[in-house]
Scaffold this active site. Structure first.
Site, mmCIF file in Angstrom:
data_model
loop_
_atom_site.group_PDB
_atom_site.id
_atom_site.type_symbol
_atom_site.label_atom_id
_atom_site.label_comp_id
_atom_site.label_asym_id
_atom_site.label_seq_id
_atom_site.Cartn_x
_atom_site.Cartn_y
_atom_site.Cartn_z
ATOM 1 N N ASP A 74 -23.016 48.319 -33.670
ATOM 2 C CA ASP A 74 -21.902 47.514 -33.140
ATOM 3 C C ASP A 74 -22.333 46.105 -32.742
ATOM 4 O O ASP A 74 -21.796 45.523 -31.807
ATOM 5 C CB ASP A 74 -21.262 48.204 -31.911
ATOM 6 N N HIS B 130 -16.505 49.057 -39.068
ATOM 7 C CA HIS B 130 -16.347 47.716 -38.520
ATOM 8 C C HIS B 130 -14.956 47.162 -38.792
ATOM 9 O O HIS B 130 -14.261 47.578 -39.703
ATOM 10 C CB HIS B 130 -17.466 46.759 -38.931
ATOM 11 N N LEU C 54 -21.133 35.322 -28.372
ATOM 12 C CA LEU C 54 -21.559 34.443 -27.274
ATOM 13 C C LEU C 54 -20.389 34.159 -26.334
ATOM 14 O O LEU C 54 -20.559 34.063 -25.118
ATOM 15 C CB LEU C 54 -22.097 33.121 -27.843
ATOM 16 N N ASP C 55 -19.185 34.061 -26.894
ATOM 17 C CA ASP C 55 -17.987 33.713 -26.104
ATOM 18 C C ASP C 55 -17.713 34.713 -24.982
ATOM 19 O O ASP C 55 -17.101 34.356 -23.970
ATOM 20 C CB ASP C 55 -16.754 33.626 -27.015
HETATM 21 P P1 IMP Z 1 -23.899 60.504 -35.354
HETATM 22 O O1 IMP Z 1 -24.382 59.383 -36.215
HETATM 23 O O2 IMP Z 1 -22.404 60.731 -35.456
HETATM 24 O O3 IMP Z 1 -24.684 61.767 -35.551
HETATM 25 O O4 IMP Z 1 -24.119 60.071 -33.814
HETATM 26 C C1 IMP Z 1 -25.418 59.895 -33.268
HETATM 27 C C2 IMP Z 1 -25.445 58.728 -32.296
HETATM 28 O O5 IMP Z 1 -25.351 57.509 -33.010
HETATM 29 C C3 IMP Z 1 -24.279 58.719 -31.305
HETATM 30 O O6 IMP Z 1 -24.733 58.199 -30.067
HETATM 31 C C4 IMP Z 1 -23.297 57.756 -31.939
HETATM 32 O O7 IMP Z 1 -22.430 57.171 -30.987
HETATM 33 C C5 IMP Z 1 -24.252 56.744 -32.527
HETATM 34 N N1 IMP Z 1 -23.716 56.012 -33.673
HETATM 35 C C6 IMP Z 1 -23.633 56.422 -34.948
HETATM 36 N N2 IMP Z 1 -23.143 55.454 -35.728
HETATM 37 C C7 IMP Z 1 -22.930 54.388 -34.955
HETATM 38 C C8 IMP Z 1 -22.464 53.045 -35.200
HETATM 39 O O8 IMP Z 1 -22.149 52.645 -36.319
HETATM 40 N N3 IMP Z 1 -22.394 52.233 -34.102
HETATM 41 C C9 IMP Z 1 -22.763 52.641 -32.874
HETATM 42 N N4 IMP Z 1 -23.209 53.857 -32.598
HETATM 43 C C10 IMP Z 1 -23.295 54.731 -33.626
#
Ligand code: IMP
Length: 428
Positions: free
Chosen positions: A13, A41, A329-330
């Site tokens: 993210d 996204h 940054l904003d």
């Molecule tokens: P899983 O990938 O669903 O097995 O989740 C494992 C961990 O990775 C969890 O804490 C999810 O929230 C995190 N996670 C998986 N994909 C993303 C992503 O694209 N962004 C942020 N967190 C992610």
């Protein structure tokens, strides 16, 4: 520069979607090669919002070809839905979306297992997205996966699915009934079959011809299965090396590794976040929705922390990052003072290496440097000189601490809210 890998340097993210979207304009080929629809996204283009989970967002540019390569695990139901919703909005995918026959399918029993494991883990739950990603990669490693190449061939699928379900009985998991699942798979397979193509060969040809190729990384460095904050990680390799491996391409093809990092830190799901805001600091950042800090995939609010230069340095090393993009940054515009973590202490001692064990990461005490805030709207800035001097100082300090040049700065969700601080980050 023709080949760029975009990789997240935090816990996912980081705002990669927007950076990828901008770079896609100059790319001929956009490649997704790891993870599944646990990633997501949101893109704002021409005033419209788009959400992507599997298909590269670069598909919005009519000149691009998008590949989903062998390292990905794709839920066929989600992929079919995503294809449909993109086509319904007037984007043609024929000949522009290529699905590798090597990629593995996430099936309903993977999702069921993901939720079951989380339930059994109880208070040690990972906080997964519940999309079946872990069980699917586990099946792949167990040699019990189903690949798209066989998925779209009813005869091969029937044989393979029977075999897999039979072997699953070893786990004494609630048995899956063959017939309805087979029916559903046939339905999905029929829809996907026209997109199946030798994506890796197409990619190799493009590289040999010197076309501009963009590798779109998913998730973030500290969610990497090996070097992330294990076990609070995802089940794929999220590093630049894994992105290339998942695309069936050797390391010598990469020209640049662009690391994307937020101006602060966020994390969804459980696990350590060393610079997480203290209770009394939470209010400084305000509402998560206004900050756009709600997960695209699960709608969960993200946890917030200060910028962590110590962790980012490790991420830069793990990925071989050559340049950075700093996003959001904003969001810091209203703060009087901003903290940057420069090092960790554990039991009073300065930590030299990024801790391996989550038990240590929970206990580390971040040491901060405080810099003055700017208390001005940066979302309207178009070039470096427009930024308040305190904001420029903040960027400079991050560059110094992380020893990486910031090439792209994002000050808002729109494509137009992007500052090119140096020119070399362009693809093409
Ligand atoms: P899983 O990938 O669903 O097995 O989740 C494992 C961990 O990775 C969890 O804490 C999810 O929230 C995190 N996670 C998986 N994909 C993303 C992503 O694209 N962004 C942020 N967190 C992610």
């Amino acid at each position: 520069m023709s080949t760029v890998i975009v990789v997240g340097l935090q816990w996912g993210d980081e705002g990669k979607g927007k950076v990828i979207d901008i770079l896609s304009e100059r790319a001929a080929l956009i490649v997704r090669s790891q993870g599944g629809n646990n990633a997501g996204h949101t893109i704002v283009a021409q005033g419209r919002e788009w959400r992507f989970h599997l298909i590269p967002s670069g598909i919005l540019y009519p000149h691009t070809t998008c590949l989903i390569c062998g390292g990905v695990v794709a839920d066929p139901e989600v992929l079919c839905q995503e294809i449909r919703s993109i086509e319904e909005r007037g984007i043609c995918l024929d000949g522009r979306l290529l699905l590798s026959p090597y990629l593995h399918l996430v099936l309903p029993y993977h999702r069921a297992l993901d939720l079951l494991y989380e339930e059994k883990r109880s208070c040690d739950a990972i906080g997964t997205t519940g999309r079946g990603i872990g069980p699917c990669y586990a099946d792949k490693a167990q040699r019990l996966g189903i690949r798209l190449g066989e998925f779209v061939d009813p005869e091969k699928l029937e044989k393979r699915l029977r075999h897999v379900l039979q072997l699953h009985e070893v786990y004494r998991m609630s048995p899956t009934e063959f017939a309805p699942l087979f029916e559903a798979c046939l339905h999905w397979g029929k829809q996907l079959s026209r997109y199946v193509a030798p994506a890796e060969t197409r990619l190799h040809r493009a590289l040999v011809q010197g076309q501009a190729v963009l590798f779109e990384g998913a998730h973030g460095t500290f969610l990497d299965l090996t070097y992330g904050t294990y076990p609070f990680v995802t089940s794929s390799t999220t590093l630049s090396s894994g992105i290339l491996a998942g695309a069936g391409v050797g390391p010598t093809w990469a020209d640049e590794v662009l690391g994307v990092v937020k101006a602060y830190t966020t994390r969804v799901g459980h696990g350590p976040l060393p610079t997480e805001l203290m209770a009394r600091e939470q209010a400084l950042f305000g509402d998560r929705r206004e900050m756009r800090e709600v997960g695209t995939t699960t709608g969960r609010e993200r946890r917030i922390g200060w910028f962590d230069a110590f962790a980012t340095r490790f991420a830069i090393h793990l990925n071989g990052v050559t340049q950075a993009a700093l996003t959001k940054l904003d969001i810091l515009d209203s703060l009087d003072e901003i903290k940057i973590c420069t090092k960790y202490r554990l039991d009073g001692e300065v930590v030299e290496e990024f801790p391996v064990l989550v038990e240590d990461l929970y206990r580390v005490v971040p040491e901060y440097e405080c810099v003055p805030g700017w208390r001005r709207d940066t979302s309207v800035c178009k070039k470096m000189e427009d930024l308040p001097k305190e904001a420029r100082r903040y960027l400079q300090r991050i560059e110094e601490l992380c020893q990486i040049p910031i090439h792209i700065l994002s000050v808002g969700p729109d494509r137009s809210q992007t500052l090119w601080l140096r020119q070399t980050a362009e693809v093409g």
